[in-house]
Design an enzyme around this catalytic site. Structure first.
Site, PDB file in Angstrom:
ATOM      1  N   ASP A 177      -2.587   1.757 -12.707  1.00 52.39           N
ATOM      2  CA  ASP A 177      -1.539   1.860 -11.694  1.00 52.39           C
ATOM      3  C   ASP A 177      -1.365   0.460 -11.129  1.00 52.39           C
ATOM      4  OD1 ASP A 177      -0.130   2.038  -9.302  1.00 52.39           O
ATOM      5  OD2 ASP A 177      -1.010   3.942  -8.723  1.00 52.39           O
ATOM      6  N   TYR A 186      25.483   5.058 -19.630  1.00 53.06           N
ATOM      7  CA  TYR A 186      24.465   6.121 -19.573  1.00 53.06           C
ATOM      8  C   TYR A 186      23.394   5.872 -20.640  1.00 53.06           C
ATOM      9  CZ  TYR A 186      22.428  10.807 -19.439  1.00 53.06           C
ATOM     10  OH  TYR A 186      21.570  11.862 -19.315  1.00 53.06           O
ATOM     11  N   ARG A 217      -3.805   6.620   7.463  1.00 48.69           N
ATOM     12  CA  ARG A 217      -4.437   6.774   6.157  1.00 48.69           C
ATOM     13  C   ARG A 217      -5.845   7.270   6.414  1.00 48.69           C
ATOM     14  NH1 ARG A 217      -0.515   6.635   1.969  1.00 48.69           N
ATOM     15  NH2 ARG A 217      -0.523   8.597   3.072  1.00 48.69           N
ATOM     16  N   PHE A 263      -4.866   7.912  -5.134  1.00 51.54           N
ATOM     17  CA  PHE A 263      -3.741   7.735  -4.228  1.00 51.54           C
ATOM     18  C   PHE A 263      -3.158   9.127  -3.971  1.00 51.54           C
ATOM     19  CE2 PHE A 263       0.742   6.894  -3.220  1.00 51.54           C
ATOM     20  CZ  PHE A 263       0.518   6.214  -2.041  1.00 51.54           C
ATOM     21  N   THR A 264      -2.526   9.305  -2.836  1.00 53.58           N
ATOM     22  CA  THR A 264      -2.090  10.657  -2.426  1.00 53.58           C
ATOM     23  C   THR A 264      -1.250  11.354  -3.500  1.00 53.58           C
ATOM     24  OG1 THR A 264      -0.237   9.630  -1.290  1.00 53.58           O
ATOM     25  CG2 THR A 264      -2.149  10.197   0.061  1.00 53.58           C
ATOM     26  N   LYS A 267       7.002  -1.991  -4.948  1.00 53.63           N
ATOM     27  CA  LYS A 267       6.040  -2.898  -4.306  1.00 53.63           C
ATOM     28  C   LYS A 267       6.101  -4.294  -4.933  1.00 53.63           C
ATOM     29  CE  LYS A 267       3.161   0.723  -2.569  1.00 53.63           C
ATOM     30  NZ  LYS A 267       2.074   0.263  -1.710  1.00 53.63           N
ATOM     31  N   PHE A 276       0.898  14.903   5.400  1.00 48.64           N
ATOM     32  CA  PHE A 276       1.145  13.737   6.255  1.00 48.64           C
ATOM     33  C   PHE A 276       2.621  13.369   6.338  1.00 48.64           C
ATOM     34  CE2 PHE A 276       1.932  10.577   2.952  1.00 48.64           C
ATOM     35  CZ  PHE A 276       1.304  11.125   1.833  1.00 48.64           C
TER      36      PHE A 276
HETATM   37  C1  LIG Z   1      -1.121   2.756  -5.643  1.00 46.20           C
HETATM   38  C2  LIG Z   1       0.106   3.593  -5.622  1.00 46.20           C
HETATM   39  N1  LIG Z   1       0.382   4.392  -6.651  1.00 46.20           N
HETATM   40  C3  LIG Z   1       1.486   5.158  -6.678  1.00 46.20           C
HETATM   41  C4  LIG Z   1       2.383   5.153  -5.628  1.00 46.20           C
HETATM   42  C5  LIG Z   1       3.587   6.039  -5.672  1.00 46.20           C
HETATM   43  O1  LIG Z   1       4.698   5.277  -5.865  1.00 46.20           O
HETATM   44  P1  LIG Z   1       6.143   5.684  -5.284  1.00 46.20           P
HETATM   45  O2  LIG Z   1       6.044   5.652  -3.795  1.00 46.20           O
HETATM   46  O3  LIG Z   1       7.070   4.661  -5.833  1.00 46.20           O
HETATM   47  O4  LIG Z   1       6.438   7.051  -5.797  1.00 46.20           O
HETATM   48  C6  LIG Z   1       2.152   4.318  -4.542  1.00 46.20           C
HETATM   49  C7  LIG Z   1       3.083   4.280  -3.414  1.00 46.20           C
HETATM   50  O5  LIG Z   1       2.870   3.788  -2.343  1.00 46.20           O
HETATM   51  C8  LIG Z   1       0.974   3.516  -4.538  1.00 46.20           C
HETATM   52  O6  LIG Z   1       0.694   2.716  -3.512  1.00 46.20           O
END
Ligand SMILES: Cc1ncc(COP(=O)(O)O)c(C=O)c1O
Length: 481
Positions: free
Chosen positions: A222, A79, A388, A131-132, A265, A454
């Site tokens: 990011d 842990y 998208r 990003f979303t 990714k 979405f």
């Molecule tokens: C550019 C970007 N930032 C953040 C995220 C969020 O990451 P996660 O899906 O691991 O929470 C993503 C996910 O697709 C992403 O493409």
């Protein structure tokens, strides 16, 4: 690796062997119609058993290497004080040059912590593009997001190699307008997911850094597709052709105050990461880690994934790994262009993006062309892509639609998962669909969540177009495929 054939054409050849496989199946068109109807015409709600090629995302779906799998077997599940964490921290120091490592369960967990620590109501978070999940976290913290992209960023038929660049002059103007005290950080996304996986250049990153430093605004990167962005710098930016991916990544990191990434990714695992050289930032973030994620040495990740991430970080610096998806995507985009199918150019880092507004010019944005196209692609091919576009935007506080800048159906190319025959199949079915595009009509919501609609929203086809498209398909290909 791109290899020139004796005919002169270039194909992306896989620099790996397949040793473990997962069965997939192509269900008949009648079942596909049933499945997409049951899913509310939302490809997120399909089940794997109904999907032939899963091109929804590259997130957590890349093929891991044998070395990554082997590393998982020696994970230390302690842990606190896990040796797996220290192996990850070593890899972070070596590949990214950061002294402090914070594991988190995935990218959005890092965004949550950033919002918690740095963002206050009334702030404005500047970025090359949103990003979303990033936008959702900043807004939930009471801030607004302002995108300061270049004039070329939204041109889906561009020749500009770095459409992910942040517009430096607009950045300076935004600082003057809002005042540096309202800007908790500037965020660069490598590569910009929602506008076609487009990279930024190192020159741009350096310029952004200079301006940010003048005003003491931290630069947050990011790096979810960090190695792909580095690959594009090597291929497209003057002066970098002879530099290794590893050198380019280190140069990028030298400009960054805080890096975070979805490890799902570039590193081909299921987890996330934050890293910095600032002890102050580290301490402030660390204070919240046990509240939301877990202890400092696992942060919500399984220790097996932590081991695999350490390996994945080093592997992503290999040219054949960093370039695996971009080269397939370039081929995919080129083949579709050859058939006149409207795709986003230049090819980006995570997917082949089809421009739904040009594919379905008869659909107004209020009928969600990108969502309709993603559903139609599934029907005609069994391939799961992702909307998208406007469905990926939530309504504003007054309940009005917020129309997306671009309407894209995204066919992600997870790293090392699909073969060229899969790509050829996708090209063929998309070309067929393009010829029958007038059959595709719009969608309307029947169940619409307020936040990130979405994911779980359900829609229905206007004029029952799904059934008519299925009929046309069956007439051409028969009932089976
Ligand atoms: C550019 C970007 N930032 C953040 C995220 C969020 O990451 P996660 O899906 O691991 O929470 C993503 C996910 O697709 C992403 O493409």
């Amino acid at each position: 690796m791109d290899i020139r054939l004796s005919s002169g054409s270039v194909i992306p050849v896989e620099m790996h062997k397949v040793r473990i496989v997962q069965k997939t199946s192509l269900v008949p068109i009648a079942r596909r119609l049933e499945a997409i109807s049951n899913a509310g015409y939302n490809t997120f709600l399909l089940r794997t058993r109904d999907v032939f090629l899963d091109m929804l995302t590259d997130s957590g779906t890349n093929a891991m290497s044998d070395v990554q799998l082997a590393a998982m077997m020696v994970a230390d599940d302690a842990y606190a004080g896990s040796e797996s964490f220290y192996r990850l921290a070593e890899a972070v120091q070596e590949v990214l040059g950061f002294r402090h490592t914070i594991p988190v369960h995935q990218g959005r967990a890092a965004e949550h912590l950033l919002a918690k620590v740095f963002v206050k109501p009334g702030d404005v978070v500047l970025m090359n593009y949103h990003f979303t999940t990033t936008k959702a976290h900043m807004e939930l913290a009471g801030a607004t997001v302002s995108e300061i992209y270049t004039d070329e960023a939204l041109n889906t038929q561009s020749g500009e190699p770095f459409r992910g660049n942040l517009a430096v002059q607009k950045f300076k103007e935004a600082i003057e307008r809002y005042g540096p005290e309202r800007i908790p950080f500037v965020r660069m996304e490598a590569t910009t997911n929602l506008i076609g996986g487009q990279p930024f250049s190192l020159r741009n990153l350096r310029e952004v850094r200079e301006v940010a430093a003048d005003y003491h605004i931290p630069l947050v990167l990011d790096g979810s597709l960090l190695s792909e962005n580095a690959y594009f710098i090597k291929r497209r930016e003057p002066g970098y052709a002879d530099r290794s991916i590893r050198e380019i990544i280190l140069e990028m990191m030298s400009q960054v105050d805080i890096l975070y990434l979805s490890g799902r990714k570039s590193t081909s695992v299921r987890g996330g990461l934050m890293a910095t050289n600032s002890k102050e930032y580290y301490d402030r973030i660390l204070a919240w880690l046990p509240v939301y994620e877990g202890f400092a040495t696992y942060g919500g990740m399984s220790s097996k994934e932590i081991e695999a991430m350490a390996v994945g970080l080093r592997e992503m610096t290999e040219l054949d790994v960093a370039g695996a998806a971009p080269q397939f995507i370039e081929h995919f985009v080129g083949r579709l262009q050859g058939h006149g199918v409207p795709v986003v150019t230049p090819p980006g880092g995570l997917a082949c993006h089809v421009d739904a507004r040009r594919f379905l010019p008869h659909l107004p944005q209020r009928e969600y062309p990108a969502g309709a196209l993603a559903a139609a692609i599934y029907l005609t091919s069994g391939i799961r892509s992702m909307e998208r576009g406007t469905i990926s935007m939530d309504r504003d506080a007054e309940g009005h639609e917020v129309y997306a800048d671009l309407e894209l159906a995204r066919l992600a190319v997870p790293r090392r998962v699909y073969t060229l025959s899969h790509i050829e199949y996708a090209v063929d079915r998309l070309t067929w669909l393009y010829r029958r595009r007038e059959l595709v009509k719009g969608l309307r919501f029947v169940e619409e969540p307020k936040v990130l609609r979405f994911f779980f929203g359900r829609l229905e086809p206007l004029e029952d177009w799904g059934a008519r498209l299925a009929e046309a398909f069956e007439a051409d290909f028969g009932p089976l495929h």
